[in-house]
Design an enzyme around this catalytic site. Structure first.
Site, PDB file in Angstrom:
ATOM      1  N   SER A 151      -2.360 -21.200 -66.434  1.00  0.00           N
ATOM      2  CA  SER A 151      -3.237 -21.541 -67.662  1.00  0.00           C
ATOM      3  C   SER A 151      -3.935 -22.862 -67.071  1.00  0.00           C
ATOM      4  O   SER A 151      -3.304 -23.804 -66.632  1.00  0.00           O
ATOM      5  CB  SER A 151      -2.456 -21.713 -68.932  1.00  0.00           C
ATOM      6  OG  SER A 151      -3.220 -22.427 -69.782  1.00  0.00           O
ATOM      7  N   TYR A 166       5.061 -24.994 -72.792  1.00  0.00           N
ATOM      8  CA  TYR A 166       4.205 -23.880 -71.996  1.00  0.00           C
ATOM      9  C   TYR A 166       3.378 -24.856 -70.847  1.00  0.00           C
ATOM     10  O   TYR A 166       3.377 -24.236 -69.860  1.00  0.00           O
ATOM     11  CB  TYR A 166       3.327 -23.626 -73.111  1.00  0.00           C
ATOM     12  CG  TYR A 166       2.101 -22.676 -72.650  1.00  0.00           C
ATOM     13  CD1 TYR A 166       2.435 -21.158 -72.509  1.00  0.00           C
ATOM     14  CD2 TYR A 166       0.791 -22.957 -72.589  1.00  0.00           C
ATOM     15  CE1 TYR A 166       1.647 -20.407 -72.042  1.00  0.00           C
ATOM     16  CE2 TYR A 166      -0.077 -22.291 -72.102  1.00  0.00           C
ATOM     17  CZ  TYR A 166       0.367 -20.654 -72.105  1.00  0.00           C
ATOM     18  OH  TYR A 166      -0.788 -19.744 -71.674  1.00  0.00           O
ATOM     19  N   LYS A 170       3.559 -23.604 -66.748  1.00  0.00           N
ATOM     20  CA  LYS A 170       2.550 -22.992 -66.281  1.00  0.00           C
ATOM     21  C   LYS A 170       2.362 -23.939 -64.598  1.00  0.00           C
ATOM     22  O   LYS A 170       2.002 -23.432 -63.754  1.00  0.00           O
ATOM     23  CB  LYS A 170       1.292 -23.053 -66.985  1.00  0.00           C
ATOM     24  CG  LYS A 170       1.167 -21.984 -68.326  1.00  0.00           C
ATOM     25  CD  LYS A 170       1.425 -20.429 -67.458  1.00  0.00           C
ATOM     26  CE  LYS A 170       1.326 -19.433 -68.599  1.00  0.00           C
ATOM     27  NZ  LYS A 170       1.486 -18.111 -68.185  1.00  0.00           N
TER      28      LYS A 170
HETATM   29  N1  LIG Z   1      -4.908 -16.136 -74.581  1.00  0.00           N
HETATM   30  C1  LIG Z   1      -5.173 -17.293 -73.923  1.00  0.00           C
HETATM   31  O1  LIG Z   1      -6.200 -18.125 -74.280  1.00  0.00           O
HETATM   32  C2  LIG Z   1      -4.571 -17.544 -72.554  1.00  0.00           C
HETATM   33  C3  LIG Z   1      -5.158 -18.798 -72.099  1.00  0.00           C
HETATM   34  C4  LIG Z   1      -4.328 -19.077 -70.910  1.00  0.00           C
HETATM   35  C5  LIG Z   1      -3.377 -18.399 -70.152  1.00  0.00           C
HETATM   36  N2  LIG Z   1      -3.098 -17.192 -70.896  1.00  0.00           N
HETATM   37  C6  LIG Z   1      -1.869 -16.334 -70.128  1.00  0.00           C
HETATM   38  O2  LIG Z   1      -2.414 -15.161 -70.191  1.00  0.00           O
HETATM   39  C7  LIG Z   1      -1.180 -14.223 -70.157  1.00  0.00           C
HETATM   40  C8  LIG Z   1      -1.478 -13.113 -71.278  1.00  0.00           C
HETATM   41  O3  LIG Z   1      -1.734 -13.754 -72.477  1.00  0.00           O
HETATM   42  P1  LIG Z   1      -2.191 -13.138 -73.747  1.00  0.00           P
HETATM   43  O4  LIG Z   1      -3.338 -13.982 -74.459  1.00  0.00           O
HETATM   44  O5  LIG Z   1      -2.690 -11.924 -73.166  1.00  0.00           O
HETATM   45  O6  LIG Z   1      -1.177 -13.159 -74.659  1.00  0.00           O
HETATM   46  P2  LIG Z   1      -0.470 -11.911 -75.910  1.00  0.00           P
HETATM   47  O7  LIG Z   1      -1.685 -11.418 -76.507  1.00  0.00           O
HETATM   48  O8  LIG Z   1       0.558 -12.925 -76.495  1.00  0.00           O
HETATM   49  O9  LIG Z   1       0.297 -10.946 -75.007  1.00  0.00           O
HETATM   50  C9  LIG Z   1       1.438 -11.312 -74.169  1.00  0.00           C
HETATM   51  C10 LIG Z   1       1.795 -10.160 -73.265  1.00  0.00           C
HETATM   52  O10 LIG Z   1       3.229 -10.642 -72.870  1.00  0.00           O
HETATM   53  C11 LIG Z   1       4.280  -9.682 -73.142  1.00  0.00           C
HETATM   54  N3  LIG Z   1       5.723 -10.441 -73.085  1.00  0.00           N
HETATM   55  C12 LIG Z   1       5.924 -11.742 -73.375  1.00  0.00           C
HETATM   56  N4  LIG Z   1       7.214 -11.930 -73.310  1.00  0.00           N
HETATM   57  C13 LIG Z   1       7.623 -10.991 -72.710  1.00  0.00           C
HETATM   58  C14 LIG Z   1       8.906 -10.424 -71.966  1.00  0.00           C
HETATM   59  N5  LIG Z   1       9.980 -11.404 -72.343  1.00  0.00           N
HETATM   60  N6  LIG Z   1       9.057  -9.375 -71.544  1.00  0.00           N
HETATM   61  C15 LIG Z   1       8.157  -8.500 -71.225  1.00  0.00           C
HETATM   62  N7  LIG Z   1       6.769  -8.819 -71.881  1.00  0.00           N
HETATM   63  C16 LIG Z   1       6.700 -10.040 -72.486  1.00  0.00           C
HETATM   64  C17 LIG Z   1       4.051  -9.399 -74.557  1.00  0.00           C
HETATM   65  O11 LIG Z   1       4.632  -8.180 -74.973  1.00  0.00           O
HETATM   66  P3  LIG Z   1       5.076  -7.905 -76.577  1.00  0.00           P
HETATM   67  O12 LIG Z   1       3.895  -7.352 -77.172  1.00  0.00           O
HETATM   68  O13 LIG Z   1       6.372  -7.052 -76.373  1.00  0.00           O
HETATM   69  O14 LIG Z   1       5.205  -9.116 -77.161  1.00  0.00           O
HETATM   70  C18 LIG Z   1       2.449  -9.301 -74.516  1.00  0.00           C
HETATM   71  O15 LIG Z   1       2.378  -7.893 -73.648  1.00  0.00           O
HETATM   72  C19 LIG Z   1       0.057 -15.087 -70.324  1.00  0.00           C
HETATM   73  O16 LIG Z   1       0.731 -15.310 -69.253  1.00  0.00           O
HETATM   74  C20 LIG Z   1      -0.574 -16.463 -71.114  1.00  0.00           C
HETATM   75  O17 LIG Z   1       0.073 -17.417 -70.794  1.00  0.00           O
HETATM   76  C21 LIG Z   1      -3.338 -16.879 -72.103  1.00  0.00           C
END
Ligand SMILES: NC(=O)c1ccc[n+]([C@@H]2O[C@H](COP(=O)([O-])OP(=O)(O)OC[C@H]3O[C@@H](n4cnc5c(N)ncnc54)[C@H](OP(=O)(O)O)[C@@H]3O)[C@@H](O)[C@H]2O)c1
Length: 243
Positions: A151, A166, A170
């Site tokens: 991130s 967080y 990262k």
């Molecule tokens: N969205 C943004 O703006 C953004 C920005 C920068 C970086 N990111 C990064 O992008 C990645 C994906 O984010 P996203 O936005 O898609 O988030 P999200 O919609 O909250 O999805 C997170 C995913 O991670 C899974 N997860 C979390 N903890 C877990 C665990 N202990 N074991 C297995 N699975 C787990 C969740 O599973 P469940 O459904 O079971 O909870 C879900 O599938 C993350 O690493 C996040 O930090 C996102």
């Protein structure tokens, strides 16, 4: 369609946290490129549902899209995943460490923080990717791509207050990226970190400006880098960014 190295078109890929959000979209795009994708999910039923949904919505080759139950903080689950990949495919080409959490309470500050939030955040966002790399890298046989979904909030050059656990996790994931890249230098395993930007997902919320497709793009690009591509870098929109 973007160019893919020939050896990557029939590759085996694991994407963690593949049941929703950016991980699900990365899996969809890799499957559409012809890869055999294992979308992992800590809830097996949600993983199955994601595979079905992607198949129906996007016309991806669902025979190539399967799921496997993986709670990323579980050593037993990681061991079972490695055994599954070894038995079913005999090799692994791509690992996308996408699963992540952002659990800092609203307005939280490092000063006066609950350390348990940090422990839990680091377990999922840093130690799980490390354990997965340890378990799965041997299946890459000196040839593979590892993508750590990081991130912009982890950039030291931009570091500020807000969501401290967080941010720190990262930054640590970025350090892990560089360390592993250095340890495998000389092989054809390329290890990189990327920022998806602020993406509309459960984590990013409804006001985020970027789509899942935009958020997934750089991870897919890094997962399909040609031999001799960059390693040990941090990327946003397919371009290097500062640590
Ligand atoms: N969205 C943004 O703006 C953004 C920005 C920068 C970086 N990111 C990064 O992008 C990645 C994906 O984010 P996203 O936005 O898609 O988030 P999200 O919609 O909250 O999805 C997170 C995913 O991670 C899974 N997860 C979390 N903890 C877990 C665990 N202990 N074991 C297995 N699975 C787990 C969740 O599973 P469940 O459904 O079971 O909870 C879900 O599938 C993350 O690493 C996040 O930090 C996102």
């Amino acid at each position: 369609m973007r160019e893919v190295a020939a050896s990557m078109s029939d590759a085996v890929a694991v994407v963690t946290g593949g049941n929703r959000g950016i991980g699900s979209e990365i899996g969809r795009q890799l499957a559409r490129l012809g890869m055999q994708v294992v979308l992992t999910s800590r809830d097996a039923a949600k993983g199955e549902a994601a595979c079905r949904r992607i198949g129906e919505e996007a016309g991806a080759d669902v025979a190539r899209l399967t799921t496997f139950k993986l709670e990323v903080t579980s050593a037993d689950d990681i061991k079972a995943l490695a055994a599954h990949i070894a038995a079913k495919f005999g090799r692994l080409d791509v690992l996308v460490n996408n699963a992540g959490i952002q659990i800092d309470p609203k307005g939280s500050r490092a000063l006066g923080a609950d350390l348990q939030i940090y422990r839990d955040t680091f377990e999922t966002n840093v130690l799980a990717p490390l354990a997965l790399i340890q378990a799965l890298l041997p299946l890459m046989k000196k040839n593979g791509r590892i993508v750590n979904v990081s991130s912009g909030l982890g950039q030291l050059s931009e570091m500020s207050s807000g969501t401290p656990a967080y941010r720190m996790s990262k930054t640590a994931l970025n350090a892990l990226t560089r360390i592993v890249a250095a340890e495998v230098r000389g092989s054809n395993i390329l290890v990189n970190a990327m920022s998806p930007g602020w993406v509309k997902s459960d984590m990013g919320g409804p006001y985020a400006p970027r789509t899942l497709e935009q958020g997934a793009d750089t991870a897919v690009w890094l997962a399909t880098l040609p031999d001799g591509g960059p390693s040990g870098g941090f990327f946003y929109e397919r371009a290097p960014i500062t640590w």
